[in-house]
Scaffold this active site. Structure first.
Site, short mmCIF file in Angstrom:
data_model
loop_
_atom_site.label_atom_id
_atom_site.label_comp_id
_atom_site.label_asym_id
_atom_site.label_seq_id
_atom_site.Cartn_x
_atom_site.Cartn_y
_atom_site.Cartn_z
N LYS A 1 0.84 -1.20 0.00
CA LYS A 1 0.00 0.00 0.00
C LYS A 1 0.88 1.25 0.00
O LYS A 1 0.56 2.24 -0.66
CB LYS A 1 -0.92 -0.02 1.23
CG LYS A 1 -1.85 1.16 1.32
CD LYS A 1 -2.79 1.00 2.49
CE LYS A 1 -3.87 2.05 2.43
NZ LYS A 1 -5.05 1.69 3.18
N MET B 1 -13.09 3.94 -3.01
CA MET B 1 -13.40 2.82 -2.14
C MET B 1 -12.17 2.17 -1.51
O MET B 1 -12.10 0.97 -1.35
CB MET B 1 -14.24 1.79 -2.91
CG MET B 1 -15.54 2.35 -3.45
SD MET B 1 -16.55 3.23 -2.22
CE MET B 1 -17.06 1.86 -1.20
N ARG B 2 -11.20 3.01 -1.16
CA ARG B 2 -9.99 2.53 -0.49
C ARG B 2 -9.77 3.38 0.76
O ARG B 2 -10.06 4.57 0.76
CB ARG B 2 -8.77 2.65 -1.40
CG ARG B 2 -8.94 1.95 -2.74
CD ARG B 2 -7.64 1.82 -3.47
NE ARG B 2 -6.71 0.93 -2.81
CZ ARG B 2 -6.82 -0.39 -2.77
NH1 ARG B 2 -7.83 -0.98 -3.36
NH2 ARG B 2 -5.93 -1.13 -2.15
N HIS C 1 -19.60 11.26 2.69
CA HIS C 1 -20.13 9.96 3.14
C HIS C 1 -21.66 10.04 3.19
O HIS C 1 -22.22 11.02 3.67
CB HIS C 1 -19.58 9.61 4.52
CG HIS C 1 -19.98 8.26 4.98
ND1 HIS C 1 -19.42 7.10 4.47
CD2 HIS C 1 -20.92 7.86 5.88
CE1 HIS C 1 -19.98 6.06 5.03
NE2 HIS C 1 -20.90 6.49 5.89
#
Length: 189
Positions: free
Chosen positions: A66, A91-92, A110
């Site tokens: 990562k 989406m990470r 969100h």
């Protein structure tokens, strides 16, 4: 007098409805100079191309870690003189490398009134819980999942006959207006 506008990178993984709303908003006083996407077939890529925005598509699975993935992104952001990172359906979970590089200059949208329903499928969580109100939260990103300091929230009524699709659509309508307005406000500071 030349107006100097804030340079923003949008991180997205999906359809790009918020990206498109940002690009077409009359409230936009910032320049989206880069799209970072982790899904090579995401619809947002075509939308970015249509607006002439530089697009960086990187598959995280092709990196050994990562940290290596985020270091590659960080180099590109610095080269493009990006000042703010705006997560929009990315989406990470953002890791330490990007957090250290951009600190309090990363925000997220969100689809709930945090701290209620963090993480994935917030709309489904709200429907399962039977709440009467959900909404939209704009917040700074920290090490946690949807735990950073809240910048703005706006409620959205949950109707008894709502489905995931109908509630998601109403939430997105609020996101499209609120997110661009918040970005414009915080980037001019």
């Amino acid at each position: 007098m030349i107006e100097i506008r804030t340079r923003v990178a949008v991180f997205a993984s999906g359809a790009g409805t918020n990206f498109e709303a940002m690009m077409t908003s009359r409230d936009r006083n910032f320049d989206v100079v880069m799209l970072v996407c982790d899904k090579p077939k995401a619809h947002v890529i075509g939308k970015a191309a249509g607006f002439g925005v530089e697009t960086v598509v990187l598959d995280p699975n092709t990196f050994s870690s990562k940290e290596e993935y985020e270091e590659d992104i960080l180099k590109r952001l610095k080269r493009a003189n990006v000042q703010w990172i705006v997560l929009s359906g990315y989406m990470r979970i953002v890791g330490k490398t990007l957090l250290n590089g951009y600190g309090d200059k990363i925000i997220n949208v969100h689809p709930s009134l945090l701290p209620s329903f963090p993480g994935k499928d917030a709309v489904g969580q709200a429907l399962e819980a039977g709440v009467k109100v959900s909404g939209v939260t704009i917040h700074y990103v920290d090490e946690g999942v949807d735990t950073g300091p809240i910048i703005a929230q706006e409620p959205v009524t949950v109707f008894p006959n709502d489905t995931r699709e109908t509630l998601q659509e109403r939430i997105q309508q609020v996101e499209h207006v609120l997110y661009t307005r918040v970005i414009a406000d915080i980037t001019k500071q």
